[in-house]
Design a protein around this motif. Structure first.
Motif, PDB file in Angstrom:
ATOM      1  N   ALA A  81       0.813  -1.219   0.000  1.00 49.90           N
ATOM      2  CA  ALA A  81       0.000   0.000   0.000  1.00 49.90           C
ATOM      3  C   ALA A  81       0.847   1.270   0.000  1.00 49.90           C
ATOM      4  N   ASP A  82       2.099   1.165   0.460  1.00 47.49           N
ATOM      5  CA  ASP A  82       2.980   2.330   0.553  1.00 47.49           C
ATOM      6  C   ASP A  82       3.962   2.446  -0.614  1.00 47.49           C
ATOM      7  N   VAL A  83       4.012   1.440  -1.482  1.00 45.49           N
ATOM      8  CA  VAL A  83       4.960   1.460  -2.592  1.00 45.49           C
ATOM      9  C   VAL A  83       4.695   2.612  -3.566  1.00 45.49           C
ATOM     10  N   PRO A  84       3.427   2.923  -3.916  1.00 45.82           N
ATOM     11  CA  PRO A  84       3.221   4.049  -4.842  1.00 45.82           C
ATOM     12  C   PRO A  84       3.816   5.364  -4.342  1.00 45.82           C
ATOM     13  N   GLN A  85       3.679   5.632  -3.057  1.00 43.76           N
ATOM     14  CA  GLN A  85       4.235   6.863  -2.499  1.00 43.76           C
ATOM     15  C   GLN A  85       5.766   6.823  -2.531  1.00 43.76           C
ATOM     16  N   ALA A  86       6.361   5.680  -2.239  1.00 38.84           N
ATOM     17  CA  ALA A  86       7.820   5.548  -2.293  1.00 38.84           C
ATOM     18  C   ALA A  86       8.319   5.761  -3.716  1.00 38.84           C
ATOM     19  N   LEU A  87       7.609   5.210  -4.697  1.00 36.03           N
ATOM     20  CA  LEU A  87       7.964   5.391  -6.101  1.00 36.03           C
ATOM     21  C   LEU A  87       7.891   6.862  -6.485  1.00 36.03           C
TER      22      LEU A  87
END
Length: 98
Positions: free
Chosen positions: A39-45
């Motif tokens: 769920a947090d990968v898009p923000q990290a990207l």
């Protein structure tokens, strides 16, 4: 060396200093091992992409003739694959995720 891993993309291994810088640019503590929930990968990207820019030219931020965006490209591809398939991303000392 640090290896980044997700279940839907080949592992990416980077020199420790480069990997820790990428982890920091993704907005995470530069601790090893570590992970990002799906769920947090898009923000990290988004954070990593913004931090390294999109230019592959050699500019003032280039190290050893390699621009930050070029150096980050394999990790960005891994993150994009993880976003697409909604998978977690992990990193650890090289050899521990193999």
């Amino acid at each position: 060396m640090i290896t980044f891993s997700t279940k839907v993309f080949p592992n990416i291994t980077m020199h420790r200093a480069d990997a820790l810088a990428m982890i920091d640019k993704m907005g995470h503590d530069a601790t090893v091992p570590g992970s990002i929930l799906a769920a947090d990968v898009p923000q990290a990207l988004e954070k990593l992409t913004a931090a390294v820019g999109v230019s592959h030219t050699k500019g003032p931020d280039a190290y050893d003739g390699v621009s930050p965006s070029t150096r980050a490209a394999p990790l960005i591809d891994l993150l994009k694959a993880a976003v697409k398939e909604h998978k977690n991303v992990m990193w650890a000392e090289a050899g521990l995720l193999d």
